[in-house]
Write a protein that holds these residues in place. Sequence first.
Motif, PDB file in Angstrom:
ATOM      1  N   ASN A  26      70.651  40.802   1.075  1.00 36.79           N
ATOM      2  CA  ASN A  26      70.341  39.851   2.150  1.00 36.79           C
ATOM      3  C   ASN A  26      71.048  40.178   3.450  1.00 36.79           C
ATOM      4  OD1 ASN A  26      68.576  37.939   0.851  1.00 36.79           O
ATOM      5  ND2 ASN A  26      70.355  37.441  -0.442  1.00 36.79           N
ATOM      6  N   ASN A  27      72.074  40.979   3.370  1.00 34.61           N
ATOM      7  CA  ASN A  27      72.798  41.335   4.591  1.00 34.61           C
ATOM      8  C   ASN A  27      73.387  42.740   4.447  1.00 34.61           C
ATOM      9  OD1 ASN A  27      75.323  41.207   3.203  1.00 34.61           O
ATOM     10  ND2 ASN A  27      75.237  38.955   3.375  1.00 34.61           N
ATOM     11  N   PHE A  28      74.071  43.188   5.484  1.00 39.44           N
ATOM     12  CA  PHE A  28      74.556  44.562   5.555  1.00 39.44           C
ATOM     13  C   PHE A  28      75.552  44.873   4.437  1.00 39.44           C
ATOM     14  CE2 PHE A  28      76.554  48.227   7.787  1.00 39.44           C
ATOM     15  CZ  PHE A  28      75.389  48.906   8.135  1.00 39.44           C
ATOM     16  N   GLU A  84      75.867  43.450   1.521  1.00 43.26           N
ATOM     17  CA  GLU A  84      75.173  43.518   0.231  1.00 43.26           C
ATOM     18  C   GLU A  84      74.387  44.821   0.107  1.00 43.26           C
ATOM     19  OE1 GLU A  84      74.578  38.686  -0.322  1.00 43.26           O
ATOM     20  OE2 GLU A  84      72.816  40.008  -0.436  1.00 43.26           O
ATOM     21  N   TYR A 111      68.953  45.294   7.723  1.00 40.63           N
ATOM     22  CA  TYR A 111      70.034  44.405   7.301  1.00 40.63           C
ATOM     23  C   TYR A 111      71.140  44.230   8.340  1.00 40.63           C
ATOM     24  CZ  TYR A 111      67.588  45.193   2.955  1.00 40.63           C
ATOM     25  OH  TYR A 111      66.604  45.270   2.010  1.00 40.63           O
ATOM     26  N   GLY A 124      71.237  42.480  11.033  1.00 44.06           N
ATOM     27  CA  GLY A 124      71.380  41.108  11.520  1.00 44.06           C
ATOM     28  C   GLY A 124      71.967  41.067  12.919  1.00 44.06           C
TER      29      GLY A 124
END
Lengths: 508, 295
Positions: A86-88, A90, A122, A124
């Motif tokens: 879900n994000n960098f 991860e 990712y 964001g």
Amino acid sequence: MTQARLYSIITDKNLSAKQKSQYLALEAEASLPYLDIETKTQQAIDAGIICDMFEGHAPFKPRYVLPDYGKFLAQGSEYLELDAANNFDEALNLLTILYHHVPSVTSIPVYLGQLDTVLMPYIGDLSEQQIYQKIKLFWIMLDRTLPDAFMHVNIGPTDNIICRTILAVDAELKQIAPNLTFMYDEKVTPDDLLRQATNNICVCSKPHIANYPLHAKAYDNSGFGIVSCYNSLPLGGGSNTLVRLNLKEVAKKAQHKADFIDTVLPEYCRIMFDLIDVRSAFLHEKSNFFNSFLNTEGLIAENRFAPMFGIYGMAEAVNILMEKEDNKARYGHDDIANQLGHTISKLLSEIVATTDVKYGYHGKALLHAQGGISLDKDVTPGVRIPYGSEPDPVAYVQATVAHHQYYTSGISDILTIDETVKANPLAMFNLAKGALKSGYREFTANVASNDLVRVTGYMVKLSDIAKFDAQGSRTNTTFLGAEAAKNTAILKRKPRVAALETSPSYVE
Amino acid sequence: MLQSDTINFDKKGIISKILTFSCVDGPGNRLVIFLQGCNFDCISCHNPHTINHCDHCADCVASCPTGALTVENNKVKWRQALCSGCDKCIDICPSKSTPKTSSYSVRQLLELLTQHRHFLNGITVSGGESTLQLAFLVELFKAVKANAALSHLSCYVDSNGSLSEQGWNKLLPYIDGTMIDLKAWQNATHLWLVGRGNHRVMQTINQLAAHNKLYEVRLLYIPGKTDLLSEIDALCEYLNTLPQQVIIRLNAFQHHGVIGEGLTWDKCSEQQMLMFSKKLVARLGREVLLPSVYT
């Protein structure tokens, strides 16, 4: 295999425990009988004409695996019990985990992904500084936990923050691992990004620069990656085996040029295909490799694996054939010799493109100019011009560029540039751009300390360099000593950073 | 872009060598054209065989092991295809020359440049003293700038600075940069070292700097023989009058190619060079370029 050999691996002073395990596993596999190959094939192996690259007697993993890392991050993994990223953080964590489940001939993954494409979704609202810090730690982790010089990251051809940051971190850390390929597309890549990449080459002899449109087209725009040293292979697939043909030895068997082209070379190509089919059939049919989660979860597909049909010793082969014709022309220096080389490459390409294999990309193998292993003696890698007799880099490119169209799965020309280029990195940019524009599939330059350096503005005579060799050699020792001192960190680290592909078997 | 109808494409230059890859003759990769002939006679010269034009004495012909040299109509003829590059002819030449020069027309050079253009940032003429063939240089550079496929190539001149002000005025419209040697500070020292004074050289440097065409000033450091170190304060005061972007490059005297008295001189060591450069940097307040190799 003898117990004494196992004992010497186990008690070796220089190998780590992990490296010992690797060599012990190779010995175990080598204790099985070889696969069922034709007598002629065995004879060609014994005579050093064809070579299975010490991949083992019973292949249970492909030579190179290129998982679809983007897909993995998007879907997570049932087998590894991981949710999608879900994000960098991860995303980096997932990649770190998967790398330990991607096999290759060296057991260490040779392909780490097209990391800018894979990671860009990712980022964001991370700042440049945050991305830099995360990439830097990730880079250090890769070098220390997966220390193989053939482990390869791809970036480009688009300009993006991950691509720029990876180039900056790579130049800053100057690590051996990971290896790096920058994709260049004249229509997409801005000049100042290529400048950053070529400046990096002057600093750390990385990245390699791949001619993106050429490779993309070769794989029907279905995705590809550059792995290990200059192997271009289908993304979500890879290479099931690499078998290579020593053109020098083939040329020795031929009576003359026509005999080589019409009879001897095609016959050894046929033998190559026997070995290729036997090895890849075992992998695909017996080893159970394709039952792994990489395949069942769709990160790879069996039909995107192809055998690599490798060749080396083109330079020697051409020179031997020219001598048989009583012609003094030399490969790399004379048009007629270069043209014979191009003819041989074209013939090889036609043979590979028209011969069906049991397990291939669209049912075919992929031609490869192989870059050599440490055991090679008196034979030049791929289609390179022999070391020590290379012309200047521009002449080198012009003499070899006609080969590049034929070697779909990669060609390993290395240009050696003297270290004066460090003060003038624009020259590296000019050279890279010229080579790619001329049709080079991959531009690789090695910035070497070379005592044949031309001094600014002076035309140094070769004869004078010879005359002063005696004096030169004394002071050059000092010079090289200083150079070595500068590189001490690298020298010290060599035992830790393995290059299993060039040293495929244990040598006491 | 220039009109091509005023260019003499048949103008010829006497050339001793062409390199298609060089990263030490100006910005980026350069095709370097070495022109034969020089009006200086430096004791320290590293390629003295480029000083004079061949006088066809034929002393070299018998020395050639591959028969690449012959005499035809009282002229020495060199066949490149037969030449092994052993340079015995150059060793034996009594006139600081070489039989191995070629005559190239502007048209021929344009063909060569077209073939190499994707690899190049530009071209540099060197020597010898390239500006002795001024008319040829003017036609060559005009032709490059007038050619759509080549006009992106920058045109640089590597010179000893002896060309007259009027001469430079003829070149200035077509060149992008110059590299000029300043071999000694005092006129008398310069005269002793090269056979001519240095007033003209400094006027050249000033003129090129004023036109923003001075890329690099090169200082040849010969420890104990020339006065660049003993006159370092005056030298730096002068260099400080030049634009800040002008590169100051240091060359260390070495023995490669040197003949005669120069061979009895000590080479410049890395240590001596570093000491000299440190003093320069302190007085100039900016970095200088150092040699990368000492032999």
